[in-house]
Each structure stands twice: as C-alpha cells, then as structure tokens.
Motif scaffolding. Structure first.
Motif, short mmCIF file in Angstrom:
data_model
loop_
_atom_site.label_atom_id
_atom_site.label_comp_id
_atom_site.label_asym_id
_atom_site.label_seq_id
_atom_site.Cartn_x
_atom_site.Cartn_y
_atom_site.Cartn_z
N GLU A 173 19.95 24.36 14.69
CA GLU A 173 21.09 23.78 14.05
C GLU A 173 20.58 23.13 12.54
N ASN A 174 19.40 23.03 12.29
CA ASN A 174 18.97 22.36 10.99
C ASN A 174 19.61 23.18 9.98
N VAL A 175 20.03 22.78 8.91
CA VAL A 175 20.13 23.04 7.44
C VAL A 175 19.06 23.42 6.51
N SER A 176 18.28 22.88 6.47
CA SER A 176 17.16 22.71 5.54
C SER A 176 16.46 24.12 5.83
N VAL A 177 16.20 24.66 4.57
CA VAL A 177 15.43 26.01 4.73
C VAL A 177 13.92 25.85 5.16
N PRO A 178 13.96 26.52 6.29
CA PRO A 178 12.59 26.44 7.11
C PRO A 178 11.36 26.98 6.31
N ARG A 179 10.35 26.37 6.33
CA ARG A 179 9.11 27.07 5.91
C ARG A 179 8.09 26.67 6.74
N LEU A 180 7.74 27.69 7.44
CA LEU A 180 6.66 27.68 8.64
C LEU A 180 5.82 28.88 8.60
N ALA A 181 4.62 28.60 8.87
CA ALA A 181 3.36 29.34 9.06
C ALA A 181 3.06 29.34 10.51
N LEU A 182 3.42 30.88 11.01
CA LEU A 182 3.36 30.76 12.54
C LEU A 182 1.91 31.27 13.16
N PRO A 183 1.69 30.76 14.30
CA PRO A 183 0.48 30.91 14.87
C PRO A 183 0.44 32.11 15.51
N PRO A 184 -0.80 32.66 15.84
CA PRO A 184 -0.41 34.22 16.35
C PRO A 184 0.28 34.13 17.53
N ASP A 185 0.13 33.09 18.26
CA ASP A 185 1.14 33.25 19.61
C ASP A 185 2.28 32.54 19.63
N ALA A 186 2.92 32.68 18.41
CA ALA A 186 4.33 31.99 18.04
C ALA A 186 5.25 32.59 18.94
N ASP A 187 6.23 31.67 19.60
CA ASP A 187 7.41 32.18 20.41
C ASP A 187 8.19 33.13 19.54
N PRO A 188 8.24 34.27 20.12
CA PRO A 188 9.43 35.04 19.32
C PRO A 188 10.83 34.62 19.26
N ASP A 189 11.15 33.97 20.36
CA ASP A 189 12.48 33.20 20.12
C ASP A 189 12.83 32.38 18.97
N LEU A 190 11.52 31.74 18.31
CA LEU A 190 11.59 31.04 17.21
C LEU A 190 11.99 31.83 16.06
N MET A 191 11.41 32.97 15.82
CA MET A 191 11.75 33.96 14.70
C MET A 191 13.09 34.29 14.78
N LEU A 192 13.47 34.69 16.36
CA LEU A 192 14.81 35.23 16.38
C LEU A 192 15.68 34.33 15.88
N GLY A 193 15.51 32.92 16.43
CA GLY A 193 16.76 31.80 15.92
C GLY A 193 17.04 31.86 14.74
N TYR A 194 15.72 31.78 13.86
CA TYR A 194 15.84 31.59 12.28
C TYR A 194 16.36 32.92 11.70
N SER A 195 16.23 34.06 12.39
CA SER A 195 16.74 35.48 11.81
C SER A 195 18.66 35.29 12.06
N HIS A 196 18.87 34.60 13.13
CA HIS A 196 20.17 34.44 13.21
C HIS A 196 20.90 33.67 12.42
N ALA A 197 20.15 32.29 12.00
CA ALA A 197 20.52 31.64 11.00
C ALA A 197 20.61 32.12 9.68
N TYR A 198 19.46 32.89 9.27
CA TYR A 198 19.74 33.80 8.07
C TYR A 198 20.79 34.64 7.91
N ALA A 199 21.02 35.41 8.89
CA ALA A 199 22.14 36.16 9.06
C ALA A 199 23.14 35.78 8.80
N GLY A 200 23.48 34.44 9.39
CA GLY A 200 24.96 33.46 9.26
C GLY A 200 25.19 33.37 7.78
#
Length: 324
Positions: A173-200
């Motif tokens: 739900e956050n509005v601020s533009v994310p700036r994240l360096a992901l660890p190798p074992d990052a949750d794929p759902d995290l990337m998916l969620g930001y992908s949906h936010a960007y798509a919006g």
C-alpha cells in the motif's frame, strides 16, 4: 513546423503493450504507437537526467567531449522558434539555456494514494501541459518532462490491485518509490507485489495521457507538429536483485527505453524499426525537422528511419560513468 516531446522518467519499456507486454493495459499508448514509428531497440547512452539532456541538446554521446558547436537550443533561438519546457523535475531547469522558457511545477509530496486518478501528480502534470499547449505560438518546441514513475506512486490503490490474481498476495500500500537491494533468498511475492504496484502506475500514466493526446490531435497546428514520446531511463523491478530508481547495472530494465515518433502526415504509422537508437538521435532528428545545420557527432536523424532506412549505425555504446 513544430514539435512536442514528452519525456516520462523511469518508464520500463517492458510494461508497455507496444513493447510486448500482455498483462498491463496501455490502450492509449498502444494507439499512439500504431500512429508512430516505434523504435524497438532504443537505449540510453549513460544513466541520468543530465547525460540524457546533454545528448538531446548536443547530439553527442556520453563519451564524446563537448566543443564550441552551437547547441540545439541556440540554433532554435536563432530561428526564432519558441522553446517551452514544462516539468516537475527539480534537476531540470539548470540544464536548459536562457533562451528557453521553463515552467517548473511542484514535485509530488504524496504520502497516501490519491482517491481519484484526477488527483494524482501525473494527471495534474498532463492537465497543466494541455493548458500550456493553448499558449504556444508557431513555430515551437514544447517539451514536457515528467518525473513519472520516479515520483511517488500515488495512483488509486485499485489500479494496482486490478492485476492481482485470486491466489496472489495483495500489493503493498505504500506510495513512496521503493529502493531495495534484495538478498539471494528474497521472497518472490515481494517482487510480484511491487510489480503490481508499478503496473498500476503505468496504467495511470496511460489513462492520463488520453486527454493530452486528444488535445494535441485537435489543435489547429496538429498538421504541422511532430510528436516524440520517450523516457531517459527505465526502472529495475527485481530482475537483477534491485527494485527502484537505481542507475546500475546497465541491464535491459534500465537501459531499454521506449521511443515513439509520430509524424503529422502519419507516413510512419504502423512502422517499427530494429535500428540501434540513442538519445543523441533526438538532437539530430529535431535539427532535421527544422532544417537546421547538422553538427557532426553521434546523433542520426530518426526521420531517415521513418522514411524507410533500415539502420542509422552498426553499434551502440552504453557508459556507466564509472571509468574513463
């Protein structure tokens, strides 16, 4: 002869229908692409706002040194072409010469998603651009630069939620533009969620373009006006372990930029080119459009491609600014 240039920062070409995306709705941009020459392989030469405008104004690549040649803005001033830039990017005004009029609008400070699309920063900017277009006097260059996807993602939440499948988690739900360096074992759902936010946010951009483009089509000078739509850089969205406004590494999600060229006589409609295109070509294109003296450099006019040429160069160079 006139030109309108629309530059939307941080626009990921892979999220546009005209560049192969099949799940984000961009019907207005797709219509513009159908009316235009679509450059399939446009890339930046060096990430950043300043390098982009250096290339646009000089026709030089990032690795080339500047000399005493007249810049595009100086040449337009000598031809008495009105140059008007409208932007919400604070870094932009110092990059323009005194011969241009720069209208600086406030940057978005949104902390919450807007209740309606009309209340978003993108809608505000396109409404202001349309209003400014009514003040133009021919001949003119009207340049609209938007912080775009680099500004807070203030689209109504339902725009990002529309892309979520039933078995997928809700987008952030956050509005601020994310700036994240992901660890190798990052949750794929995290990337998916930001992908949906960007798509919006991309869907918002597409919707906000509608009234602006219709206004341009209806303008009394439309039959004499070139339209260019592009971006100075893309946005990493987890493809290489980064999410947000990073300018490294020089990977596709950052360096591949959309570039559409709509001619007033529609002679390039439904045309695509695989030519290697870079920002310096915008300087050469605008010089050719006004029959200005060309300056030897890296740029090549895209009007050649619109006229049927297959290529303008046999290689493209990208520079990260880290080594001489």
């Amino acid at each position: 002869m006139n030109a309108v240039v629309v530059v939307v920062d941080r626009l990921h070409a892979g999220y546009l229908g005209c560049y192969g995306n099949t799940w984000v709705g961009t019907p207005r941009l797709d219509r513009l692409a159908a009316e235009s020459l679509v450059c399939d392989f446009a890339t930046l030469d060096r990430p950043g706002i300043e390098p982009f405008y250096r290339a646009c104004f000089t026709g030089l690549h990032a690795w080339q040194r500047e000399d005493a040649r007249p810049g595009l803005l100086q040449q337009l001033s000598e031809r008495e072409v009105q140059v008007l830039c409208l932007t919400d990017e604070p870094l932009l005004p110092p990059l323009w010469s005194d011969t241009a009029e720069v209208v600086q609008l406030p940057s978005s400070q949104a902390g919450l998603a807007a209740a309606t699309e009309a209340e978003t920063q993108l809608a505000t900017m396109f409404a202001a651009a349309l209003e400014q277009s009514h003040t133009l006097r021919e001949p003119f260059l009207f340049w609209v630069h938007l912080q775009g996807l680099g500004a807070p993602w203030d689209a109504p939440y339902e725009l990002r939620a529309r892309y979520v499948e039933p078995d997928e988690p809700a987008p952030p739900e956050n509005v601020s533009v994310p700036r994240l360096a992901l660890p190798p074992d990052a949750d794929p759902d995290l990337m998916l969620g930001y992908s949906h936010a960007y798509a919006g946010q991309v869907a918002l951009l597409d919707g906000c373009l509608s009234a602006f483009l219709e206004g341009l089509r209806a303008a009394p000078w439309a039959a004499r006006t070139l339209l260019i739509f592009t971006s100075p850089r893309g946005m990493p969205l987890g493809e290489h372990g980064l999410i947000g406004p990073y300018d490294t590494p020089l990977a596709c999600e950052l360096v591949h930029i959309p570039l559409l060229l709509r001619l007033p006589d529609a002679s390039a409609a439904l045309a695509r080119t695989h030519a290697l295109v870079q920002p310096a070509d915008l300087a050469a294109t605008l010089r050719a459009w006004w029959n200005l003296p060309d300056c030897p450099g890296w740029g090549r006019s895209l009007l050649y491609l619109a006229g049927g040429w297959q290529t303008v160069r046999d290689r493209a160079f990208l520079y990260d600014g880290q080594a001489e």
